[in-house]
Design a protein around this motif. Structure first.
Motif, short mmCIF file in Angstrom:
data_model
loop_
_atom_site.label_atom_id
_atom_site.label_comp_id
_atom_site.label_asym_id
_atom_site.label_seq_id
_atom_site.Cartn_x
_atom_site.Cartn_y
_atom_site.Cartn_z
N VAL A 136 -30.16 -11.70 -15.40
CA VAL A 136 -29.79 -10.31 -15.70
C VAL A 136 -28.42 -10.37 -16.38
CG1 VAL A 136 -31.07 -9.23 -13.82
CG2 VAL A 136 -28.75 -10.04 -13.39
N GLY A 137 -28.00 -9.23 -16.93
CA GLY A 137 -26.69 -9.17 -17.56
C GLY A 137 -25.60 -9.12 -16.48
N LYS A 138 -24.34 -9.12 -16.91
CA LYS A 138 -23.28 -9.14 -15.90
C LYS A 138 -23.23 -7.83 -15.11
CE LYS A 138 -19.49 -7.95 -18.97
NZ LYS A 138 -18.30 -8.41 -19.61
N GLU B 11 -21.68 -13.10 -21.23
CA GLU B 11 -21.24 -13.73 -22.49
C GLU B 11 -19.74 -14.08 -22.48
OE1 GLU B 11 -23.30 -10.81 -22.55
OE2 GLU B 11 -23.98 -10.60 -24.63
N ASP B 12 -18.94 -13.26 -21.76
CA ASP B 12 -17.50 -13.56 -21.71
C ASP B 12 -17.27 -14.87 -20.95
OD1 ASP B 12 -17.11 -11.23 -23.04
OD2 ASP B 12 -16.70 -10.06 -21.23
N GLU B 13 -18.07 -15.06 -19.91
CA GLU B 13 -17.94 -16.30 -19.14
C GLU B 13 -18.33 -17.50 -20.01
OE1 GLU B 13 -18.82 -17.54 -14.54
OE2 GLU B 13 -20.34 -16.35 -15.53
N LEU B 14 -19.34 -17.28 -20.84
CA LEU B 14 -19.78 -18.34 -21.74
C LEU B 14 -18.65 -18.72 -22.71
CD1 LEU B 14 -22.00 -20.18 -22.82
CD2 LEU B 14 -22.87 -18.27 -24.17
N MET B 15 -18.00 -17.71 -23.26
CA MET B 15 -16.91 -17.97 -24.20
C MET B 15 -15.74 -18.68 -23.50
SD MET B 15 -16.46 -17.88 -27.30
CE MET B 15 -17.26 -16.75 -28.40
N MET B 16 -15.50 -18.29 -22.26
CA MET B 16 -14.42 -18.93 -21.50
C MET B 16 -14.74 -20.41 -21.26
SD MET B 16 -13.15 -17.54 -17.89
CE MET B 16 -14.23 -18.67 -17.07
N ASN C 236 -5.84 -23.29 -27.95
CA ASN C 236 -5.68 -21.94 -28.49
C ASN C 236 -6.90 -21.43 -29.24
OD1 ASN C 236 -2.66 -21.15 -28.12
ND2 ASN C 236 -2.77 -23.34 -28.55
N ILE C 237 -8.02 -22.11 -29.03
CA ILE C 237 -9.21 -21.67 -29.75
C ILE C 237 -10.36 -21.44 -28.77
CG2 ILE C 237 -8.61 -22.76 -31.95
CD1 ILE C 237 -10.35 -25.10 -31.21
N ASP C 238 -11.20 -20.48 -29.14
CA ASP C 238 -12.41 -20.23 -28.34
C ASP C 238 -13.57 -21.04 -28.89
OD1 ASP C 238 -11.28 -18.41 -26.60
OD2 ASP C 238 -11.68 -16.71 -27.93
N LYS C 239 -13.57 -21.18 -30.24
CA LYS C 239 -14.66 -21.87 -30.91
C LYS C 239 -14.07 -22.84 -31.92
CE LYS C 239 -16.22 -18.00 -32.80
NZ LYS C 239 -15.59 -16.87 -32.90
N ILE C 240 -14.81 -23.87 -32.26
CA ILE C 240 -14.33 -24.85 -33.24
C ILE C 240 -13.89 -24.16 -34.53
CG2 ILE C 240 -15.13 -26.63 -34.84
CD1 ILE C 240 -14.94 -28.09 -32.44
N SER C 241 -14.67 -23.17 -34.95
CA SER C 241 -14.36 -22.55 -36.25
C SER C 241 -13.00 -21.83 -36.23
CB SER C 241 -15.47 -21.58 -36.65
OG SER C 241 -15.64 -20.63 -35.64
N ASP C 242 -12.51 -21.51 -35.02
CA ASP C 242 -11.17 -20.90 -34.95
C ASP C 242 -10.10 -21.87 -35.45
OD1 ASP C 242 -12.41 -18.77 -33.78
OD2 ASP C 242 -11.75 -19.23 -31.73
N ALA D 185 -21.39 -25.93 -23.29
CA ALA D 185 -20.93 -24.68 -22.66
C ALA D 185 -22.15 -23.87 -22.24
CB ALA D 185 -20.05 -23.89 -23.63
N VAL D 186 -23.14 -23.81 -23.14
CA VAL D 186 -24.38 -23.07 -22.84
C VAL D 186 -25.09 -23.72 -21.64
CG1 VAL D 186 -26.61 -22.32 -23.76
CG2 VAL D 186 -24.61 -22.39 -25.27
N CYS D 187 -25.23 -25.05 -21.67
CA CYS D 187 -25.93 -25.74 -20.57
C CYS D 187 -25.16 -25.60 -19.26
CB CYS D 187 -26.13 -27.22 -20.89
SG CYS D 187 -27.34 -27.50 -22.19
N SER D 188 -23.84 -25.68 -19.32
CA SER D 188 -23.06 -25.56 -18.07
C SER D 188 -23.30 -24.21 -17.43
CB SER D 188 -21.56 -25.72 -18.34
OG SER D 188 -21.29 -27.00 -18.84
N LEU D 189 -23.27 -23.16 -18.26
CA LEU D 189 -23.46 -21.82 -17.71
C LEU D 189 -24.88 -21.66 -17.16
CD1 LEU D 189 -22.04 -19.02 -17.37
CD2 LEU D 189 -23.28 -18.30 -19.40
#
Ligand code: GLU
Length: 446
Positions: free
Chosen positions: A234-236, A303-308, A344-350, A262-266
């Protein structure tokens, strides 16, 4: 007995976080136990299944680090399903029905009005040969139902514990449609027997199916897998994800720049008694996996937890593991720069915008009231920058101007990087070098 599991997606859409979690739980279990992971493509629905979706599923699983030992398509196995259907028919367990969808609908409505459960009334079992012939003459094609025993089916579910389904409360399931195509129920059992699947691990939306499928297993063979039905995602906010699953496809997560681990960990940890933390390998996740850790409550996908988790993973990622991707993105500065910005980055592209900031010409951002201060700072900056330069330079500026804290540091950071937050300035100043730093402090492009 070696473990054999299967992940059985239908190639009628993209893999999303819900079904890929099922894949992952199968994968973690089989990697822990040692055994085989089979990718079964459930493409009996020839109209809705596409090769493009099938390839997408393979791309997504590979990207996430899940490798199958073998794969097959149900569309290549129709002969097996036909012979299983024949055996069931011969045993009197598969019977022809001639009701139209409208007639069945009407029947259910009448049952509801009479306060009865909308269970198929088995009228077809009473049809005489003449009545069947008459239906065929009318052009009606039979659909075929499996005759449930009417008794209680029980099994010990690895997640839900003792389960029982009273099959007298269920309609006899349709296994074959009027046009001769198979619904999911029978092919799945036939394949699970054929591949000697030891554990069927899937979402709890299949619990009722399991009641009927266990009876089909028993009718066709001595083989019966162990079942594990996991709570759904379910969603958060606790609400169903079903409407949002389109935007939660694995492809979309990949395009959004999320890291597979990150996806697999979550997905490997939510809904379990373990804390949700980053893991850097599937092996580690699988060592920690246990069905006993999976709770009965729905697993919350945030999704926020995934980004973290993604940013935490990047913080632990060595330069050599991302060098090629950084090169492809045109990120300059090598290992030293990576080590500086990865916090200081959330994603590689940052990393791209940090690289542009550090290595491309840019003029700093200076508030009018800080112009003189920044000009003074430029003049005070030594021509050779080393590890101590920042602290010596700012100590000197503090003493000379009386500025301190934010009013001392923020104008320098803004002038040098154009941003109010970022990596440590001691390192950043060294990376920029004196010439660039001086130009930016004076308001020129540098
Ligand atoms: N194709 C089925 C689904 O996606 C497979 C269910 C199962 O694992 O048995 O729901």
């Amino acid at each position: 007995m070696s473990v054999i599991v299967r992940f059985a997606p239908s190639p009628t859409g993209k893999l999303h976080v819900g079904n890929v979690r099922t894949a992952l739980l199968n994968y973690l279990f089989v990697r822990k136990k040692g055994g085989k992971f089979i990718l079964r493509i459930d493409d009996t629905d020839l109209e809705r299944s596409t090769k493009a979706y099938e390839e997408g599923i393979q791309t997504d699983l590979s990207w996430l680090g899940m490798h199958w030992d073998s794969t097959f398509n149900q569309s290549h196995k129709f002969a097996n399903y036909d012979s299983a259907a024949k055996r069931l028919r011969e045993a009197g367990l598969l019977y022809a029905c001639y009701e139209t969808a409208e007639e069945l609908d009407k029947q259910r409505k009448l049952q509801r009005v009479a306060g009865k459960p909308p269970v198929y009334n088995r009228a077809a079992l009473e049809l005489t040969d003449e009545q069947k012939d008459a239906y065929r003459m009318e052009g009606r094609l039979p659909h075929w139902r499996f005759k449930l025993s009417g008794s209680v089916v029980t099994w010990n579910d690895m997640v839900r514990g003792e389960q029982s389904i009273d099959t007298s409360s269920l309609s006899d399931p349709v296994l074959i449609r009027g046009d001769g195509t198979y619904l999911y129920t029978l092919p799945s059992v036939v394949d699970d027997i054929d591949a000697q699947i030891t554990h069927v691990i899937r979402g709890e939306d299949h619990v009722t199916n399991s009641g009927a499928q266990i009876e089909i297993f028993r009718a066709l063979s001595d083989h019966l897998p162990t079942f594990a039905h996991t709570p759904l995602l379910v969603g958060k906010d606790g609400k169903s994800l079903s409407k949002r699953l389109g935007s939660l496809s694995v492809e979309q997560l990949r395009e959004d720049g999320l890291e597979p681990m990150a996806v697999c960990s979550l997905l490997g940890k939510i809904g379990t008694s373990d804390p949700v933390e980053i893991r850097t390998s599937i092996e580690q996740l699988s060592e920690e996996f246990a069905f006993s850790k999976i709770g009965r409550a729905p697993a919350r996908f945030d999704e926020d937890e995934l980004m973290m988790l993604n940013s935490k993973l990047l913080l632990e990622t060595d330069y050599n593991d991302v060098k090629d991707r950084l090169d492809n993105l045109g990120v300059e500065g090598g290992e030293r720069f990576w080590n500086l910005i990865r916090a200081n980055i959330d994603k590689i592209s940052d990393a791209v915008s940090w690289s542009v900031m550090a290595f491309a010409p840019m003029s700093g951002q200076i508030e009018p009231e800080d112009t003189d201060f920044c000009a003074l700072a430029a003049d005070a900056l030594p021509d050779e920058i080393d590890a101590d330069s920042w602290s010596k330079w700012t100590a000197f500026l503090k003493e000379t101007t009386g500025r301190k804290g934010k009013s001392l540091f923020m104008p320098l950071r803004m002038a040098l990087t154009g941003r109010a937050r970022g990596p440590g300035m001691g390192d950043m100043l060294q990376i920029l070098g004196a010439e660039k730093a001086k130009a930016r402090l004076k308001g020129y492009s540098g």
